[in-house]
Write a protein that holds these residues in place. Structure first.
Motif, PDB file in Angstrom:
ATOM      1  N   VAL A 175       0.833  -1.206   0.000  1.00 38.54           N
ATOM      2  CA  VAL A 175       0.000   0.000   0.000  1.00 38.54           C
ATOM      3  C   VAL A 175       0.864   1.250   0.000  1.00 38.54           C
ATOM      4  CG1 VAL A 175      -1.667   1.336   1.338  1.00 38.54           C
ATOM      5  CG2 VAL A 175      -1.979  -1.122   1.069  1.00 38.54           C
ATOM      6  N   PHE A 176       1.802   1.334   0.939  1.00 36.84           N
ATOM      7  CA  PHE A 176       2.644   2.525   1.023  1.00 36.84           C
ATOM      8  C   PHE A 176       3.607   2.594  -0.160  1.00 36.84           C
ATOM      9  CE2 PHE A 176       6.378   4.927   2.141  1.00 36.84           C
ATOM     10  CZ  PHE A 176       5.885   6.024   2.826  1.00 36.84           C
ATOM     11  N   GLY A 177       4.229   1.476  -0.473  1.00 39.61           N
ATOM     12  CA  GLY A 177       5.250   1.466  -1.522  1.00 39.61           C
ATOM     13  C   GLY A 177       4.723   1.938  -2.861  1.00 39.61           C
ATOM     14  N   SER A 178       3.533   1.491  -3.229  1.00 40.46           N
ATOM     15  CA  SER A 178       2.953   1.889  -4.508  1.00 40.46           C
ATOM     16  C   SER A 178       2.652   3.382  -4.528  1.00 40.46           C
ATOM     17  CB  SER A 178       1.667   1.095  -4.758  1.00 40.46           C
ATOM     18  OG  SER A 178       1.027   1.520  -5.930  1.00 40.46           O
ATOM     19  N   ALA A 179       2.074   3.882  -3.440  1.00 39.95           N
ATOM     20  CA  ALA A 179       1.701   5.298  -3.391  1.00 39.95           C
ATOM     21  C   ALA A 179       2.927   6.192  -3.381  1.00 39.95           C
ATOM     22  CB  ALA A 179       0.834   5.561  -2.164  1.00 39.95           C
ATOM     23  N   TYR A 180       3.909   5.859  -2.545  1.00 46.18           N
ATOM     24  CA  TYR A 180       5.061   6.746  -2.433  1.00 46.18           C
ATOM     25  C   TYR A 180       5.934   6.678  -3.679  1.00 46.18           C
ATOM     26  CZ  TYR A 180       8.539   9.628  -0.181  1.00 46.18           C
ATOM     27  OH  TYR A 180       9.388  10.660   0.128  1.00 46.18           O
ATOM     28  N   GLY A 181       6.055   5.489  -4.255  1.00 49.13           N
ATOM     29  CA  GLY A 181       6.800   5.376  -5.504  1.00 49.13           C
ATOM     30  C   GLY A 181       6.173   6.227  -6.603  1.00 49.13           C
ATOM     31  N   GLY A 182       4.845   6.227  -6.672  1.00 50.24           N
ATOM     32  CA  GLY A 182       4.155   7.047  -7.655  1.00 50.24           C
ATOM     33  C   GLY A 182       4.356   8.530  -7.417  1.00 50.24           C
ATOM     34  N   ILE A 183       4.331   8.933  -6.153  1.00 49.51           N
ATOM     35  CA  ILE A 183       4.552  10.341  -5.815  1.00 49.51           C
ATOM     36  C   ILE A 183       5.952  10.770  -6.214  1.00 49.51           C
ATOM     37  CG2 ILE A 183       4.863  11.937  -3.873  1.00 49.51           C
ATOM     38  CD1 ILE A 183       2.533  10.431  -2.494  1.00 49.51           C
ATOM     39  N   LEU A 184       6.956   9.938  -5.930  1.00 47.68           N
ATOM     40  CA  LEU A 184       8.335  10.277  -6.279  1.00 47.68           C
ATOM     41  C   LEU A 184       8.497  10.455  -7.781  1.00 47.68           C
ATOM     42  CD1 LEU A 184      10.436   7.939  -3.920  1.00 47.68           C
ATOM     43  CD2 LEU A 184       9.963  10.391  -3.662  1.00 47.68           C
ATOM     44  N   ALA A 185       7.824   9.608  -8.559  1.00 48.98           N
ATOM     45  CA  ALA A 185       7.900   9.742 -10.017  1.00 48.98           C
ATOM     46  C   ALA A 185       7.167  10.991 -10.492  1.00 48.98           C
ATOM     47  CB  ALA A 185       7.315   8.494 -10.680  1.00 48.98           C
ATOM     48  N   ALA A 186       6.011  11.271  -9.890  1.00 50.86           N
ATOM     49  CA  ALA A 186       5.194  12.405 -10.335  1.00 50.86           C
ATOM     50  C   ALA A 186       5.823  13.741 -10.009  1.00 50.86           C
ATOM     51  CB  ALA A 186       3.804  12.316  -9.705  1.00 50.86           C
ATOM     52  N   LEU A 187       6.538  13.822  -8.892  1.00 51.37           N
ATOM     53  CA  LEU A 187       7.072  15.132  -8.505  1.00 51.37           C
ATOM     54  C   LEU A 187       8.167  15.631  -9.448  1.00 51.37           C
ATOM     55  CD1 LEU A 187      10.067  14.754  -6.994  1.00 51.37           C
ATOM     56  CD2 LEU A 187       8.638  13.990  -5.109  1.00 51.37           C
ATOM     57  N   LEU A 188       8.706  14.739 -10.281  1.00 51.21           N
ATOM     58  CA  LEU A 188       9.720  15.158 -11.248  1.00 51.21           C
ATOM     59  C   LEU A 188       9.157  16.127 -12.278  1.00 51.21           C
ATOM     60  CD1 LEU A 188      11.546  11.738 -11.850  1.00 51.21           C
ATOM     61  CD2 LEU A 188      12.279  13.643 -10.392  1.00 51.21           C
ATOM     62  N   HIS A 189       7.851  16.048 -12.532  1.00 47.13           N
ATOM     63  CA  HIS A 189       7.240  16.961 -13.502  1.00 47.13           C
ATOM     64  C   HIS A 189       6.054  17.708 -12.896  1.00 47.13           C
ATOM     65  CE1 HIS A 189       4.133  13.873 -13.998  1.00 47.13           C
ATOM     66  NE2 HIS A 189       5.104  13.006 -14.133  1.00 47.13           N
ATOM     67  N   ASP A 190       5.961  17.726 -11.572  1.00 44.80           N
ATOM     68  CA  ASP A 190       4.877  18.441 -10.886  1.00 44.80           C
ATOM     69  C   ASP A 190       5.512  19.286  -9.785  1.00 44.80           C
ATOM     70  OD1 ASP A 190       2.741  19.314  -9.324  1.00 44.80           O
ATOM     71  OD2 ASP A 190       1.599  17.462  -9.587  1.00 44.80           O
ATOM     72  N   GLU A 191       5.806  20.535 -10.116  1.00 47.58           N
ATOM     73  CA  GLU A 191       6.523  21.406  -9.171  1.00 47.58           C
ATOM     74  C   GLU A 191       5.729  21.633  -7.886  1.00 47.58           C
ATOM     75  OE1 GLU A 191       8.408  25.937  -9.042  1.00 47.58           O
ATOM     76  OE2 GLU A 191       7.875  25.011 -10.960  1.00 47.58           O
ATOM     77  N   ARG A 192       4.424  21.752  -8.023  1.00 49.36           N
ATOM     78  CA  ARG A 192       3.589  21.976  -6.836  1.00 49.36           C
ATOM     79  C   ARG A 192       3.655  20.780  -5.886  1.00 49.36           C
ATOM     80  NH1 ARG A 192      -2.811  23.688  -7.128  1.00 49.36           N
ATOM     81  NH2 ARG A 192      -3.157  23.998  -4.891  1.00 49.36           N
ATOM     82  N   LEU A 193       3.585  19.584  -6.452  1.00 48.24           N
ATOM     83  CA  LEU A 193       3.669  18.377  -5.633  1.00 48.24           C
ATOM     84  C   LEU A 193       5.055  18.252  -5.007  1.00 48.24           C
ATOM     85  CD1 LEU A 193       2.416  15.749  -4.592  1.00 48.24           C
ATOM     86  CD2 LEU A 193       3.145  14.645  -6.727  1.00 48.24           C
ATOM     87  N   ALA A 194       6.089  18.594  -5.770  1.00 55.26           N
ATOM     88  CA  ALA A 194       7.459  18.529  -5.249  1.00 55.26           C
ATOM     89  C   ALA A 194       7.621  19.437  -4.032  1.00 55.26           C
ATOM     90  CB  ALA A 194       8.459  18.919  -6.342  1.00 55.26           C
ATOM     91  N   ARG A 195       7.070  20.647  -4.118  1.00 53.11           N
ATOM     92  CA  ARG A 195       7.143  21.565  -2.969  1.00 53.11           C
ATOM     93  C   ARG A 195       6.390  20.998  -1.770  1.00 53.11           C
ATOM     94  NH1 ARG A 195       6.044  25.621  -6.831  1.00 53.11           N
ATOM     95  NH2 ARG A 195       3.904  25.744  -6.043  1.00 53.11           N
ATOM     96  N   ALA A 196       5.228  20.407  -2.037  1.00 53.98           N
ATOM     97  CA  ALA A 196       4.424  19.852  -0.947  1.00 53.98           C
ATOM     98  C   ALA A 196       5.137  18.684  -0.276  1.00 53.98           C
ATOM     99  CB  ALA A 196       3.065  19.404  -1.473  1.00 53.98           C
ATOM    100  N   VAL A 197       5.764  17.803  -1.067  1.00 53.93           N
ATOM    101  CA  VAL A 197       6.517  16.684  -0.493  1.00 53.93           C
ATOM    102  C   VAL A 197       7.631  17.202   0.409  1.00 53.93           C
ATOM    103  CG1 VAL A 197       8.088  14.786  -1.041  1.00 53.93           C
ATOM    104  CG2 VAL A 197       5.970  15.052  -2.337  1.00 53.93           C
ATOM    105  N   ASN A 198       8.319  18.220  -0.079  1.00 54.52           N
ATOM    106  CA  ASN A 198       9.422  18.792   0.699  1.00 54.52           C
ATOM    107  C   ASN A 198       8.917  19.446   1.986  1.00 54.52           C
ATOM    108  OD1 ASN A 198      12.315  19.268   0.718  1.00 54.52           O
ATOM    109  ND2 ASN A 198      11.828  21.420   0.541  1.00 54.52           N
TER     110      ASN A 198
END
Length: 201
Positions: free
Chosen positions: A104-127
């Motif tokens: 459950v966690f691995g799939s979600a977090y792996g997807g977030i890590l991939a998405a933040l490479l082209h989603d600046e807003r998400l990258a800021r939120a993760v940080n």
């Protein structure tokens, strides 16, 4: 006798139930279908809430999943303080590894890590919402150990955190998660030796 205030539904409680249902639904859909196939429509249908309700709280599916994984990190990987920094690091890193290895966690977090490479807003939120607070937690624990003489006073603690946790994210991103307890022990021992080495900092 039941008063009108007792019989009336509590909007705050109802909102929290909807929020929890949305987070759980997002994690379930992601684990079943993969991050790329997660949609707000699918989350809403699984959670039994409207899309309007979801968009009231989150702008994107990435924001929903980030909230969900952040709550999992906070609840499932607390940082202990037994007075032995090395032992506490091994315990904490072990709990993080178990999270990464859970479907459950691995799939979600792996997807977030991939998405933040082209989603600046998400990258800021993760940080802002996940990385900075968790790094601060570990640095604070290490600073306490520093005050007890377990680490040299000139040790670069933020860099030490990157040395400890960087391999976990690197292995997770490559689909080669760290699993063996002895490797966790070796990682902590190696970084502790580096911190204590003369002239390292």
């Amino acid at each position: 006798m039941i008063t009108s205030s007792e019989s009336a539904p509590n909007p705050r409680r109802r909102s929290e139930r909807s929020r929890r249902a949305t987070l759980e639904a997002a994690l379930e859909v992601c684990a079943e279908s993969g991050y790329g196939k997660v949609t707000i429509e699918a989350i809403a249908a699984r959670a039994g809430v409207s899309k309007k309700t979801i968009y009231r709280w989150w702008p994107t599916k990435g924001a929903i999943l980030l909230d969900a994984v952040t709550e999992m990190v906070v609840s499932d990987s607390p940082f202990p303080d037994t007075g032995d920094l090395a032992a506490d690091l091994r315990t904490h890193i072990g709990s993080v590894v178990r999270l990464f290895n859970s479907p459950v966690f691995g799939s979600a977090y792996g997807g977030i890590l991939a998405a933040l490479l082209h989603d600046e807003r998400l990258a800021r939120a993760v940080n802002d919402e996940l990385v900075i607070p968790r790094v601060a937690l570990v640095v604070e624990r290490m600073r306490g150990a520093q005050g007890q003489g377990q680490l040299p006073p000139d040790a670069d603690l933020p860099l030490a955190v990157e040395m400890l946790y960087g391999p976990l994210y690197y292995r997770h991103a490559l689909g080669r998660p760290l699993q063996e307890p002895e490797r966790i022990d070796a990682l902590v021992a190696h970084v502790m030796r580096a911190l204590r080495a003369p002239g390292w900092s």
